[in-house]
Scaffold this motif. Structure first.
Motif, PDB file in Angstrom:
ATOM      1  N   ILE A 141      43.687  -9.103 -21.956  1.00  0.00           N
ATOM      2  CA  ILE A 141      45.047  -9.593 -21.926  1.00  0.00           C
ATOM      3  C   ILE A 141      44.846 -11.027 -22.407  1.00  0.00           C
ATOM      4  O   ILE A 141      45.701 -11.556 -23.387  1.00  0.00           O
ATOM      5  CB  ILE A 141      45.712  -9.850 -20.489  1.00  0.00           C
ATOM      6  N   ASP A 142      43.754 -11.779 -22.192  1.00  0.00           N
ATOM      7  CA  ASP A 142      43.487 -13.258 -22.944  1.00  0.00           C
ATOM      8  C   ASP A 142      43.454 -12.984 -24.476  1.00  0.00           C
ATOM      9  O   ASP A 142      43.806 -13.847 -25.089  1.00  0.00           O
ATOM     10  CB  ASP A 142      41.986 -13.544 -22.372  1.00  0.00           C
ATOM     11  N   GLU A 143      42.632 -12.022 -24.819  1.00  0.00           N
ATOM     12  CA  GLU A 143      42.546 -11.712 -26.167  1.00  0.00           C
ATOM     13  C   GLU A 143      43.992 -11.552 -26.732  1.00  0.00           C
ATOM     14  O   GLU A 143      44.316 -12.242 -27.816  1.00  0.00           O
ATOM     15  CB  GLU A 143      41.550 -10.662 -26.462  1.00  0.00           C
ATOM     16  N   LEU A 144      44.871 -10.838 -26.126  1.00  0.00           N
ATOM     17  CA  LEU A 144      46.025 -10.579 -26.778  1.00  0.00           C
ATOM     18  C   LEU A 144      47.001 -11.682 -26.566  1.00  0.00           C
ATOM     19  O   LEU A 144      47.730 -11.983 -27.633  1.00  0.00           O
ATOM     20  CB  LEU A 144      46.775  -9.278 -25.727  1.00  0.00           C
ATOM     21  N   VAL A 145      46.892 -12.481 -25.612  1.00  0.00           N
ATOM     22  CA  VAL A 145      47.564 -13.701 -25.490  1.00  0.00           C
ATOM     23  C   VAL A 145      47.306 -14.696 -26.641  1.00  0.00           C
ATOM     24  O   VAL A 145      48.264 -15.257 -27.411  1.00  0.00           O
ATOM     25  CB  VAL A 145      47.648 -14.168 -24.294  1.00  0.00           C
ATOM     26  N   TYR A 146      45.888 -14.656 -26.920  1.00  0.00           N
ATOM     27  CA  TYR A 146      45.689 -15.561 -28.110  1.00  0.00           C
ATOM     28  C   TYR A 146      46.296 -14.929 -29.463  1.00  0.00           C
ATOM     29  O   TYR A 146      46.867 -15.906 -29.917  1.00  0.00           O
ATOM     30  CB  TYR A 146      44.134 -15.354 -28.265  1.00  0.00           C
ATOM     31  N   GLU A 147      46.434 -13.828 -29.674  1.00  0.00           N
ATOM     32  CA  GLU A 147      47.184 -13.148 -30.730  1.00  0.00           C
ATOM     33  C   GLU A 147      48.564 -13.501 -30.788  1.00  0.00           C
ATOM     34  O   GLU A 147      49.099 -13.877 -31.932  1.00  0.00           O
ATOM     35  CB  GLU A 147      46.792 -11.726 -30.824  1.00  0.00           C
ATOM     36  N   ILE A 148      49.082 -13.632 -29.540  1.00  0.00           N
ATOM     37  CA  ILE A 148      50.454 -13.574 -29.418  1.00  0.00           C
ATOM     38  C   ILE A 148      50.933 -15.223 -29.843  1.00  0.00           C
ATOM     39  O   ILE A 148      51.901 -15.485 -30.472  1.00  0.00           O
ATOM     40  CB  ILE A 148      51.155 -13.381 -28.136  1.00  0.00           C
ATOM     41  N   ARG A 188      52.685 -19.535 -33.441  1.00  0.00           N
ATOM     42  CA  ARG A 188      52.644 -20.383 -34.466  1.00  0.00           C
ATOM     43  C   ARG A 188      53.207 -20.179 -36.170  1.00  0.00           C
ATOM     44  O   ARG A 188      53.800 -20.993 -36.633  1.00  0.00           O
ATOM     45  CB  ARG A 188      51.163 -20.967 -34.523  1.00  0.00           C
ATOM     46  N   GLU A 189      52.853 -18.952 -36.325  1.00  0.00           N
ATOM     47  CA  GLU A 189      53.294 -18.498 -37.582  1.00  0.00           C
ATOM     48  C   GLU A 189      54.831 -18.471 -37.577  1.00  0.00           C
ATOM     49  O   GLU A 189      55.616 -18.906 -38.594  1.00  0.00           O
ATOM     50  CB  GLU A 189      52.881 -17.097 -37.917  1.00  0.00           C
ATOM     51  N   LYS A 200      44.472 -21.940 -24.257  1.00  0.00           N
ATOM     52  CA  LYS A 200      44.184 -20.341 -24.833  1.00  0.00           C
ATOM     53  C   LYS A 200      44.247 -20.144 -26.271  1.00  0.00           C
ATOM     54  O   LYS A 200      43.616 -19.222 -26.667  1.00  0.00           O
ATOM     55  CB  LYS A 200      45.271 -19.524 -23.987  1.00  0.00           C
ATOM     56  N   PHE A 201      45.067 -20.950 -27.088  1.00  0.00           N
ATOM     57  CA  PHE A 201      44.907 -20.842 -28.422  1.00  0.00           C
ATOM     58  C   PHE A 201      43.834 -21.411 -28.970  1.00  0.00           C
ATOM     59  O   PHE A 201      43.138 -20.982 -29.961  1.00  0.00           O
ATOM     60  CB  PHE A 201      46.388 -21.466 -28.901  1.00  0.00           C
ATOM     61  N   LYS A 202      43.385 -22.322 -28.524  1.00  0.00           N
ATOM     62  CA  LYS A 202      42.240 -23.203 -29.067  1.00  0.00           C
ATOM     63  C   LYS A 202      40.788 -22.456 -28.744  1.00  0.00           C
ATOM     64  O   LYS A 202      39.741 -22.563 -29.419  1.00  0.00           O
ATOM     65  CB  LYS A 202      42.087 -24.576 -28.532  1.00  0.00           C
ATOM     66  N   GLN A 203      40.763 -21.694 -27.724  1.00  0.00           N
ATOM     67  CA  GLN A 203      39.634 -21.121 -27.100  1.00  0.00           C
ATOM     68  C   GLN A 203      39.738 -19.991 -26.484  1.00  0.00           C
ATOM     69  O   GLN A 203      40.726 -19.790 -25.600  1.00  0.00           O
ATOM     70  CB  GLN A 203      38.601 -22.095 -26.256  1.00  0.00           C
ATOM     71  N   LYS A 204      38.904 -19.033 -26.734  1.00  0.00           N
ATOM     72  CA  LYS A 204      38.908 -17.628 -26.031  1.00  0.00           C
ATOM     73  C   LYS A 204      38.346 -17.937 -24.678  1.00  0.00           C
ATOM     74  O   LYS A 204      37.279 -18.701 -24.307  1.00  0.00           O
ATOM     75  CB  LYS A 204      38.322 -16.476 -26.772  1.00  0.00           C
ATOM     76  N   ILE A 205      38.970 -17.139 -23.597  1.00  0.00           N
ATOM     77  CA  ILE A 205      38.423 -17.436 -22.044  1.00  0.00           C
ATOM     78  C   ILE A 205      37.190 -16.750 -21.940  1.00  0.00           C
ATOM     79  O   ILE A 205      36.981 -15.748 -22.459  1.00  0.00           O
ATOM     80  CB  ILE A 205      39.374 -16.871 -21.161  1.00  0.00           C
ATOM     81  N   LYS A 206      36.439 -17.480 -21.444  1.00  0.00           N
ATOM     82  CA  LYS A 206      34.730 -16.655 -21.048  1.00  0.00           C
ATOM     83  C   LYS A 206      34.811 -16.850 -19.771  1.00  0.00           C
ATOM     84  O   LYS A 206      35.093 -17.706 -18.877  1.00  0.00           O
ATOM     85  CB  LYS A 206      33.746 -17.732 -21.707  1.00  0.00           C
ATOM     86  N   TRP A 207      34.187 -15.604 -19.167  1.00  0.00           N
ATOM     87  CA  TRP A 207      33.835 -15.368 -17.753  1.00  0.00           C
ATOM     88  C   TRP A 207      32.689 -15.146 -17.425  1.00  0.00           C
ATOM     89  O   TRP A 207      31.732 -14.752 -18.095  1.00  0.00           O
ATOM     90  CB  TRP A 207      34.844 -14.193 -17.556  1.00  0.00           C
ATOM     91  N   ILE A 208      32.128 -15.728 -16.180  1.00  0.00           N
ATOM     92  CA  ILE A 208      30.908 -15.717 -15.749  1.00  0.00           C
ATOM     93  C   ILE A 208      30.969 -14.489 -14.784  1.00  0.00           C
ATOM     94  O   ILE A 208      31.668 -14.670 -13.806  1.00  0.00           O
ATOM     95  CB  ILE A 208      30.417 -16.897 -15.004  1.00  0.00           C
ATOM     96  N   VAL A 209      30.309 -13.434 -15.179  1.00  0.00           N
ATOM     97  CA  VAL A 209      30.491 -12.494 -14.030  1.00  0.00           C
ATOM     98  C   VAL A 209      29.092 -12.064 -13.774  1.00  0.00           C
ATOM     99  O   VAL A 209      28.148 -12.039 -14.245  1.00  0.00           O
ATOM    100  CB  VAL A 209      30.991 -11.133 -14.986  1.00  0.00           C
TER     101      VAL A 209
END
Length: 709
Positions: free
Chosen positions: A378-385, A390-391, A700-709
């Motif tokens: 979802i984070d990746e997709l929100v990044y695309e959205i 912006r476009e 979220k636009f500037k960086q992709k979320i990184k999770w520590i698992v």
């Protein structure tokens, strides 16, 4: 909100949090409909202006392309949200599987003890004498002995002694039963043939209660079967294991037999009346499976179900029963399915249904990680959205510029430019909404780890208390053996018969290093295992002095040099017919059986569980090297700990050490055993749990979320 309320409500909070994502899709659908309409209007205006300039047509085509891209992203997001909802439902069902496994394990451990008791009680001289010579004096002595034993253990409705013809000759509670004949009872016939027999749960008309009968042959000195002893377990204690589980109002916990009949439930109307063959989980349980399912109840409610078939405990192989935990879910749409994960074999081993899925992670951990990985999608997709948004903003600016250049001819396109700008703003609001929904879901997943740590600590503490209650009862029961009184009154060392009796008790119960009989001077006069301990003196030990003063004593866990192992000592006075203390019996409990309980407590592959004593020392752990060597004394919750307390806390790390989140619960004792104010701690590294983060759309636009698992 209290920790118990959080724990009880966690399942539907998870479902509601995943439902928040579904609501955000409605906003995206509205945006897409608006985008498609604007694209259509832009195409019309572009066609009108085609003879004047091609710029409007280009902008119109770009708007159409962005609308199509939005549609594509919307389809992807819809698919991911459905996936996360399905995973959330599975996570609830898998958690109920773990609760079911805990419940059936607790019952198995209890019934193992009942299986041991009846075999030990059958060795009492007073029991044998009543059969061999049924004088009124012998029968009275047997009744008194059974009454005393039932009073000590507290968990029996009745104990009956029968001769080989099936006639009741002694009773613990209802002497009016003496003389009745039970020769047609299957359990009597099987036991008389030489087998230790355990019945299914049933309503017994003799004791007028639900029960399980534990039956042992009574053997003569020549090793011939002379009768049968039957102990009738008070089934209310099985129900107590369910009612003490603190399940939510939406949860129903039951035990079913191998024919799917409900034999234990918090709902009295179900017991011995209802069947669970209408539930796929019930049918799979009867086939010895362990797993989870999403199903519909008979009233149409959605259910998340966990089911676990017995695996028995030690020598007790179980009766083919299963625990089923079902929880009502606040959703009308569930993907109905059942997933058996493993199957119990008759030899006590377990076979995986899907061996290719085997890993060191437990099922709830895998389901939690699956949720987290889907949230990454979802984070990746929100990044695309957001990038697409912006476009769209740039298109709005471009359309506005072109409309301005065209003057009055561009008024239609100017309106479209404004609508595109409004659409971009609405898209930004959507991103904020979905961020809130995903953050809420992360918090729930993270909190569920904390609550599972607390739940595991409480359940483990209960198992420890229940085990030690049995040890507390054992020592009192064994102090009544006439054979031990005889050697003490004659002031001599034990003969072969007394030693064999100690050895038989030791073998039946399996959980002791050794058993000693001591005279009033503190000298060992009998030992079950280590005969070199004969004549060793313990008069200066606390456990001996307390027992000699008439107390039932139990020690903290201590290291026994002669056994090279940590032990708990249980001691009791041995009292003669004149009510005089003539000696002491002591048991050296093998603490590996507490480690066994600790090892069985697993929240996930990164969790650790410890049993802590009053001095803050680790006294049980899956790592033997830590026992009596490591301490929790620097932890504030231990320093300020009060009895019957539980909760969740953070462990402050030392330099270069990870932070931990911990669930803890103190011992409460059980029945007549009052406990030792020990604490069970279940912890895991805090950086391994998913810490919720509040991140703005711009971040979220500037960086992709990184999770520590």
């Amino acid at each position: 909100m209290s920790e118990i309320n959080k724990e009880n409500q966690q399942a539907n909070i998870l479902i509601e949090a995943s439902g928040g994502l579904e609501k955000s899709l409605q906003i995206l659908e509205e945006i897409n409909q608006k985008a498609n309409f604007i694209a259509l209007c832009a195409a019309i205006e572009g066609a009108k202006m085609k003879n004047r300039t091609g710029t409007f047509s280009i902008v119109a085509q770009q708007i159409s392309n962005q609308a199509q891209k939005n549609n594509s992203l919307s389809e992807k997001l819809t698919s991911i949200v459905k996936k996360i909802q399905s995973q959330a439902l599975d996570a609830v069902a898998i958690r109920n599987l773990e609760l079911a496994a805990d419940l059936i394990d607790k019952l198995d451990r209890n019934l193992f003890e009942r299986n041991c008791d009846v075999q030990a009680w059958a060795t009492f001289d007073s029991i044998k004498n009543a059969i061999l010579s049924s004088t009124s004096e012998n029968i009275s002595a047997a009744c008194d002995q059974l009454e005393k034993l039932v009073m000590i253990y507290m968990v029996y409705s009745e104990s009956l002694l029968l001769d080989k013809s099936g006639k009741i000759i002694a009773s613990a509670k209802s002497r009016s039963l003496i003389g009745q004949n039970l020769i047609h009872e299957d359990w009597f016939l099987t036991t008389r043939d030489g087998q230790v027999t355990v019945t299914d749960a049933h309503f017994n008309h003799l004791i007028k209660n639900n029960t399980v009968a534990y039956c042992s042959p009574v053997m003569s000195a020549d090793n011939e079967i002379i009768g049968v002893l039957a102990n009738f377990f008070n089934w209310d204690f099985a129900l107590e294991m369910i009612t003490s589980g603190q399940y939510s109002e939406l949860t129903n916990a039951v035990i079913i037999n191998n024919r799917s009949k409900v034999i234990a439930s918090a709902h009295e109307s179900q017991i011995m009346q209802d069947h669970y063959d209408w539930l796929k989980a019930g049918r799979l349980s009867c086939k010895q499976h362990v797993g989870y399912s999403l199903e519909k109840a008979r009233n149409g409610e959605s259910l998340a179900v966990g089911f676990c078939y017995t695996k028995g405990y030690n020598a007790y192989r179980g009766k083919g029963w299963s625990a089923i935990i079902s929880e009502s879910i606040n959703t009308t749409s569930i993907p109905i399915h059942a997933k058996p994960l493993s199957r119990r074999n008759n030899d006590g081993t377990t076979t995986l249904v899907y061996p290719e899925e085997a890993s060191s992670q437990i099922d709830s951990e895998k389901s939690g990680l699956a949720l987290i990985n889907t949230m990454k999608e979802i984070d990746e997709l929100v990044y695309e959205i957001n990038a697409n948004n912006r476009e769209v903003k740039l298109l709005a600016v471009n359309a506005s510029i072109q409309a301005g250049i065209a003057g009055s001819d561009g008024e239609g396109f100017s309106i479209i430019a404004n609508e595109v700008a409004l659409l971009a703003k609405k898209s930004l609001n959507f991103v904020e909404t979905i961020n809130i929904a995903t953050d809420n879901l992360r918090k729930v997943v993270d909190e569920s780890i904390s609550i599972r740590l607390l739940d595991a600590a409480k359940d483990t503490s209960s198992k420890v208390d229940r085990n030690l209650f049995e040890r507390y009862c054992d020592i009192q029961a064994w102090s009544t053996f006439n054979k031990f009184k005889e050697i003490l009154e004659q002031q001599r060392f034990a003969d072969k018969e007394a030693i064999e009796l100690l050895q038989k008790i030791h073998k039946i119960y399996e959980v002791y290093h050794d058993l000693y009989i001591l005279n009033v001077n503190g000298d060992v006069v009998a030992s079950a295992i280590d005969q070199s301990m004969m004549n060793q003196n313990y008069e200066n030990t606390e456990w001996f002095r307390e027992a000699l003063n008439g107390q039932i004593y139990y020690s903290d866990i201590e290291y026994a040099e002669h056994l090279k192992n940590p032990v708990i000592k249980f001691s009791s006075p041995i009292i003669n017919e004149n009510n005089e203390i003539i000696g002491v019996i002591v048991s050296w409990f093998n603490c590996n059986f507490l480690n066994d309980i600790i090892k069985a407590t697993i929240v996930d592959s990164k969790s650790e569980t410890y049993l802590i004593n009053r001095r803050s020392q680790i006294i049980a752990s899956k790592t033997p090297e830590e026992i009596l060597k490591k301490s929790f004394k620097t932890e504030s919750f231990i320093q300020n700990f009060s009895p019957n307390n539980s909760g969740i806390t953070n462990k402050t790390p030392a330099k270069n050490e990870p932070a931990f989140i911990m669930g803890y619960s103190s011992s409460k004792g059980y029945n007549s055993y009052k406990g030792q104010n020990w604490v069970v701690v279940t912890q895991r590294p805090k950086n391994a749990s998913q810490e919720a983060q509040s991140i703005t759309p711009e971040q979220k636009f500037k960086q992709k979320i990184k999770w520590i698992v």
